[in-house]
Design a protein around this motif. Structure first.
Motif, PDB file in Angstrom:
ATOM      1  N   PRO A 111      39.987  41.028  33.258  1.00 52.47           N
ATOM      2  CA  PRO A 111      39.884  41.406  34.670  1.00 52.47           C
ATOM      3  C   PRO A 111      38.429  41.593  35.075  1.00 52.47           C
ATOM      4  N   LYS A 112      38.167  41.375  36.346  1.00 57.47           N
ATOM      5  CA  LYS A 112      36.852  41.667  36.910  1.00 57.47           C
ATOM      6  C   LYS A 112      36.875  43.125  37.364  1.00 57.47           C
ATOM      7  N   ILE A 113      35.955  43.921  36.864  1.00 58.11           N
ATOM      8  CA  ILE A 113      36.044  45.365  37.087  1.00 58.11           C
ATOM      9  C   ILE A 113      34.758  45.942  37.661  1.00 58.11           C
ATOM     10  N   GLU A 114      34.901  47.114  38.247  1.00 58.39           N
ATOM     11  CA  GLU A 114      33.774  47.948  38.662  1.00 58.39           C
ATOM     12  C   GLU A 114      33.987  49.321  38.035  1.00 58.39           C
ATOM     13  N   VAL A 115      33.131  49.700  37.107  1.00 57.24           N
ATOM     14  CA  VAL A 115      33.270  50.987  36.425  1.00 57.24           C
ATOM     15  C   VAL A 115      32.677  52.077  37.309  1.00 57.24           C
TER      16      VAL A 115
END
Length: 347
Positions: free
Chosen positions: A314-318
């Motif tokens: 998945p493409k994520i933003e932490v």
């Protein structure tokens, strides 16, 4: 009892706050997991806002959990301290009904025990992954392959399995034409998985603003549903449509018209309000309207291994725990590419 730090919400319109929750002492088949990352799912928002029915507040959401085993019960055989593991949307089931025996615990006839907002077999409310630790029976823990980092692993435990399961069940494969409605947290996973299964993949999104992303992730075609010509051009095209939309009303009959003879539209998004349809949209071409909910534990492990083999992430933003409220607002505004993941060390 084991004390864990957490982020909890006290009501539908309340902000998240720092909290401490109790985790049970380990039974013989229990695993203690130190949570490293927890994904934010739209289901978390629906539940925290009380949109799916009464909620026993305070609530700690989170069912996309990735972490490390730090202790095990005396009779645990599947895991040992130090193992990289995950927990998804359920933490137990009856284990005895026909569905559980088939490995379809998500459809337990007595009702599976949800990771949060449920009641466990001890009669205690379950609290989820926006916390530092969780105790789960070993049968509901899955192993995270070594080539999947824990932060990107977290969303696979819901978004990954929620899309993998129907694609697997309805046979996305070479020669099949699959459409994905919505290019969000679920949709961007469905595109990658369907592509890896060999299907011809089309994204149906409200606009073309995410077209480049969709094509890069494996879509063969990308259309804007705001353009009426889309529905004329694609009429009768698809063997399978996966509807990932959960926050907007859509014209179901218009999408049914995109199915081939014997085609199926599967709903995996879970809107807070009922959907409406004209049954004639189904009868005319022997079309089917179906639903699918996550996957069983065996299939969840299969999904993780599949994603590891095909390098599907998945493409994520932490984010930090202090940003949860802002993240919820951004999810509702479709302002995330494509999944928020909480670094639980910030809790």
């Amino acid at each position: 009892m084991i004390t864990a730090k957490a982020r909890a919400v006290d009501g539908p319109d309340k902000p998240f706050r720092a909290a401490e929750i109790n985790r049970r002492d380990l039974d013989s088949h229990d695993v203690l997991i130190e949570i490293k990352y927890a994904g934010i799912c739209h289901s978390d928002i629906h539940t925290a806002h009380g949109e799916w029915g009464p909620v026993n507040y305070p609530l700690v959401p989170g069912h996309e959990i990735a972490g490390i085993v730090t202790d095990v019960g005396a009779e645990v055989t599947k895991y040992k301290v130090g193992d990289r593991v995950g927990v998804g949307c359920m933490v137990d089931s009856c284990g005895e009904c026909v569905n559980c025996r088939k490995g379809e615990e998500q459809y337990c006839l007595k009702g599976n025990i949800q990771t949060y907002a449920g009641v466990d077999k001890y009669g205690e409310p379950t609290q989820g992954g926006y916390s530092t630790h969780i105790v789960v029976t070993e049968g509901f823990v899955v192993r995270i392959p070594d080539n999947i980092e824990l932060d990107v692993a977290a969303p696979l435990l819901c978004a990954g399995i929620t899309t993998f399961s129907p694609l697997n069940h309805w046979g996305a494969s070479p020669g099949k034409k699959v459409a994905v409605i919505g290019m969000g947290g679920l949709g961007h996973m469905a595109v990658q998985i369907a592509h890896a299964m060999g299907a011809e993949v089309t994204v149906l999104s409200q606009s073309l603003k995410k077209k480049d992303d969709g094509l890069q992730l494996g879509a063969d075609h990308y259309y804007a549903t705001s353009d009426p010509e889309t529905f004329e051009k694609l009429a009768g095209s698809f063997d399978l449509i996966i509807n990932t939309v959960s926050s907007a009303k859509i014209d179901m009959d218009a999408y049914f018209a995109l199915l081939t003879l014997d085609g199926t539209l599967v709903n995996v998004g879970a809107p807070g309000e009922p959907l409406s349809l004209n049954v004639m949209s189904l009868i005319g071409h022997r079309r089917s309207f179906a639903g699918s909910m996550i996957g069983g534990i065996r299939e969840t492990q299969e999904m993780l291994d599949f994603c590891a083999k095909h390098n599907i992430f998945p493409k994520i933003e932490v984010i930090s725990a202090d940003q949860i409220d802002e993240a919820y607002e951004r999810v509702l505004a479709s302002d995330v590419k494509y999944r928020f993941v909480i670094d639980t060390s910030t809790i």
